[in-house]
Design a protein around this motif. Structure first.
Motif, PDB file in Angstrom:
ATOM      1  N   PHE A  55       0.849  -1.183   0.000  1.00 45.52           N
ATOM      2  CA  PHE A  55       0.000   0.000   0.000  1.00 45.52           C
ATOM      3  C   PHE A  55       0.882   1.229   0.000  1.00 45.52           C
ATOM      4  N   ILE A  56       0.737   2.022  -1.019  1.00 44.05           N
ATOM      5  CA  ILE A  56       1.514   3.229  -1.262  1.00 44.05           C
ATOM      6  C   ILE A  56       2.995   2.860  -1.227  1.00 44.05           C
ATOM      7  N   ASP A  57       3.742   3.258  -0.191  1.00 44.47           N
ATOM      8  CA  ASP A  57       5.170   2.928  -0.169  1.00 44.47           C
ATOM      9  C   ASP A  57       5.512   1.918   0.922  1.00 44.47           C
ATOM     10  N   ASP A  58       4.533   1.149   1.358  1.00 45.86           N
ATOM     11  CA  ASP A  58       4.754   0.139   2.391  1.00 45.86           C
ATOM     12  C   ASP A  58       4.548  -1.266   1.829  1.00 45.86           C
ATOM     13  N   ILE A  59       5.421  -2.158   2.237  1.00 51.32           N
ATOM     14  CA  ILE A  59       5.268  -3.576   1.926  1.00 51.32           C
ATOM     15  C   ILE A  59       5.083  -4.280   3.264  1.00 51.32           C
ATOM     16  N   LEU A  60       3.884  -4.823   3.496  1.00 53.78           N
ATOM     17  CA  LEU A  60       3.598  -5.524   4.743  1.00 53.78           C
ATOM     18  C   LEU A  60       3.674  -7.018   4.485  1.00 53.78           C
ATOM     19  N   ILE A  61       4.447  -7.713   5.312  1.00 57.25           N
ATOM     20  CA  ILE A  61       4.606  -9.166   5.209  1.00 57.25           C
ATOM     21  C   ILE A  61       4.017  -9.761   6.479  1.00 57.25           C
ATOM     22  N   TYR A  62       3.091 -10.690   6.321  1.00 63.09           N
ATOM     23  CA  TYR A  62       2.422 -11.265   7.476  1.00 63.09           C
ATOM     24  C   TYR A  62       2.471 -12.786   7.416  1.00 63.09           C
ATOM     25  N   SER A  63       2.325 -13.409   8.582  1.00 68.41           N
ATOM     26  CA  SER A  63       2.372 -14.868   8.665  1.00 68.41           C
ATOM     27  C   SER A  63       1.776 -15.318   9.994  1.00 68.41           C
ATOM     28  N   LYS A  64       1.590 -16.622  10.128  1.00 63.52           N
ATOM     29  CA  LYS A  64       0.968 -17.177  11.328  1.00 63.52           C
ATOM     30  C   LYS A  64       1.964 -17.444  12.449  1.00 63.52           C
ATOM     31  N   ASN A  65       3.239 -17.694  12.096  1.00 61.20           N
ATOM     32  CA  ASN A  65       4.230 -18.009  13.128  1.00 61.20           C
ATOM     33  C   ASN A  65       5.608 -17.513  12.701  1.00 61.20           C
ATOM     34  N   GLU A  66       6.565 -17.639  13.612  1.00 51.42           N
ATOM     35  CA  GLU A  66       7.913 -17.116  13.383  1.00 51.42           C
ATOM     36  C   GLU A  66       8.630 -17.801  12.208  1.00 51.42           C
ATOM     37  N   GLU A  67       8.458 -19.120  12.066  1.00 51.86           N
ATOM     38  CA  GLU A  67       9.133 -19.846  10.983  1.00 51.86           C
ATOM     39  C   GLU A  67       8.631 -19.367   9.622  1.00 51.86           C
ATOM     40  N   HIS A  72       8.891 -16.030   4.624  1.00 55.17           N
ATOM     41  CA  HIS A  72       8.227 -15.020   3.808  1.00 55.17           C
ATOM     42  C   HIS A  72       9.104 -13.786   3.634  1.00 55.17           C
ATOM     43  N   LEU A  73       9.720 -13.347   4.714  1.00 51.50           N
ATOM     44  CA  LEU A  73      10.611 -12.188   4.650  1.00 51.50           C
ATOM     45  C   LEU A  73      11.779 -12.468   3.716  1.00 51.50           C
ATOM     46  N   GLU A  74      12.381 -13.636   3.855  1.00 47.74           N
ATOM     47  CA  GLU A  74      13.497 -14.000   2.987  1.00 47.74           C
ATOM     48  C   GLU A  74      13.066 -14.028   1.519  1.00 47.74           C
ATOM     49  N   ALA A  87      15.464  -1.931   0.075  1.00 49.64           N
ATOM     50  CA  ALA A  87      14.717  -1.340   1.178  1.00 49.64           C
ATOM     51  C   ALA A  87      15.661  -0.477   2.002  1.00 49.64           C
ATOM     52  N   ASN A  88      15.147   0.613   2.523  1.00 50.48           N
ATOM     53  CA  ASN A  88      15.907   1.460   3.429  1.00 50.48           C
ATOM     54  C   ASN A  88      15.730   0.880   4.833  1.00 50.48           C
ATOM     55  N   LEU A  89      16.772   0.262   5.362  1.00 49.93           N
ATOM     56  CA  LEU A  89      16.666  -0.439   6.643  1.00 49.93           C
ATOM     57  C   LEU A  89      16.262   0.465   7.796  1.00 49.93           C
ATOM     58  N   ILE A  90      16.543   1.755   7.700  1.00 51.89           N
ATOM     59  CA  ILE A  90      16.146   2.688   8.754  1.00 51.89           C
ATOM     60  C   ILE A  90      14.624   2.764   8.842  1.00 51.89           C
ATOM     61  N   LYS A  91      13.949   2.614   7.694  1.00 54.17           N
ATOM     62  CA  LYS A  91      12.486   2.711   7.663  1.00 54.17           C
ATOM     63  C   LYS A  91      11.800   1.360   7.852  1.00 54.17           C
ATOM     64  N   CYS A  92      12.559   0.300   8.001  1.00 54.14           N
ATOM     65  CA  CYS A  92      11.995  -1.051   8.121  1.00 54.14           C
ATOM     66  C   CYS A  92      11.858  -1.461   9.582  1.00 54.14           C
ATOM     67  N   SER A  93      10.885  -2.301   9.837  1.00 56.95           N
ATOM     68  CA  SER A  93      10.781  -2.957  11.145  1.00 56.95           C
ATOM     69  C   SER A  93      10.398  -4.410  10.885  1.00 56.95           C
ATOM     70  N   PHE A  94      11.019  -5.301  11.634  1.00 55.75           N
ATOM     71  CA  PHE A  94      10.869  -6.723  11.393  1.00 55.75           C
ATOM     72  C   PHE A  94      10.353  -7.437  12.637  1.00 55.75           C
ATOM     73  N   PHE A  95       9.612  -8.520  12.414  1.00 55.73           N
ATOM     74  CA  PHE A  95       9.152  -9.430  13.460  1.00 55.73           C
ATOM     75  C   PHE A  95       8.387  -8.726  14.570  1.00 55.73           C
ATOM     76  N   LYS A  96       7.476  -7.859  14.193  1.00 54.51           N
ATOM     77  CA  LYS A  96       6.604  -7.179  15.150  1.00 54.51           C
ATOM     78  C   LYS A  96       5.381  -8.057  15.423  1.00 54.51           C
ATOM     79  N   SER A  97       4.950  -8.114  16.670  1.00 52.86           N
ATOM     80  CA  SER A  97       3.753  -8.895  16.987  1.00 52.86           C
ATOM     81  C   SER A  97       2.490  -8.063  16.790  1.00 52.86           C
ATOM     82  N   GLN A  98       2.659  -6.738  16.684  1.00 52.83           N
ATOM     83  CA  GLN A  98       1.520  -5.846  16.483  1.00 52.83           C
ATOM     84  C   GLN A  98       2.022  -4.579  15.812  1.00 52.83           C
ATOM     85  N   ILE A  99       1.242  -4.056  14.855  1.00 53.42           N
ATOM     86  CA  ILE A  99       1.618  -2.796  14.221  1.00 53.42           C
ATOM     87  C   ILE A  99       0.416  -1.868  14.177  1.00 53.42           C
TER      88      ILE A  99
END
Length: 150
Positions: A55-67, A72-74, A87-99
């Motif tokens: 959506f716009i300039d965001d790529i959201l990756i979602y899944s049911k579990n950590e594995e 999916h991220l890879e 991707a600009n790593l400063i603007k990225c956040s990974f493995f969040k349980s809630q956003i």
């Protein structure tokens, strides 16, 4: 429209003898966000609505579990690298349980509205004319699935 100082390098291009830097958005780049969104939606089509949303300039990756999340991220990062997109790593956040995203809270359990938005609707003043009533009904119509007995 002026380009942020830290983003000027993104609009830099090289000609034969020198670099040119835009400090305002040139006419031909006024639709860059929609072009980016179209590009990402077309390129990530195999993953869309399976574990990716763009959506716009965001790529959201979602899944049911950590594995799954790691796989999916890879997959998305490899895909971006293969197509020379970064991707600009400063603007990225990974493995969040809630956003918090676009006025919604997205935890593991599903999607919910940000509590501030619900409070704004509950405290909305009584509409004074037809236009205000229509405005409120449009807003409330969207949020009614999130607010019990609205």
């Amino acid at each position: 429209m002026h380009i942020k100082e830290e983003d000027i390098y993104n609009a830099t291009f090289r000609k034969r003898y020198r670099n040119y830097e835009f400090v305002v958005v040139p006419f031909g780049l006024t639709n860059t966000l929609s072009i980016f969104m179209c590009l990402m939606n077309n390129m990530l089509r195999p993953y869309l609505n399976k574990f990716v949303i763009v959506f716009i300039d965001d790529i959201l990756i979602y899944s049911k579990n950590e594995e799954e999340r790691a796989k999916h991220l890879e997959a998305v990062l490899i895909f971006l690298r293969e197509h020379q997109l970064y991707a600009n790593l400063i603007k990225c956040s990974f493995f969040k349980s809630q956003i918090h995203y676009l006025g919604h809270v997205i935890p593991k359990e599903g999607i919910a509205v940000d509590s501030g938005n619900i409070k704004a609707i509950m405290d909305w003043p009584t509409p004074g004319d037809v236009d205000e009533a229509r405005s409120f009904m449009g807003l409330a119509g969207y949020y009614k699935r999130f607010i019990r007995n609205l």
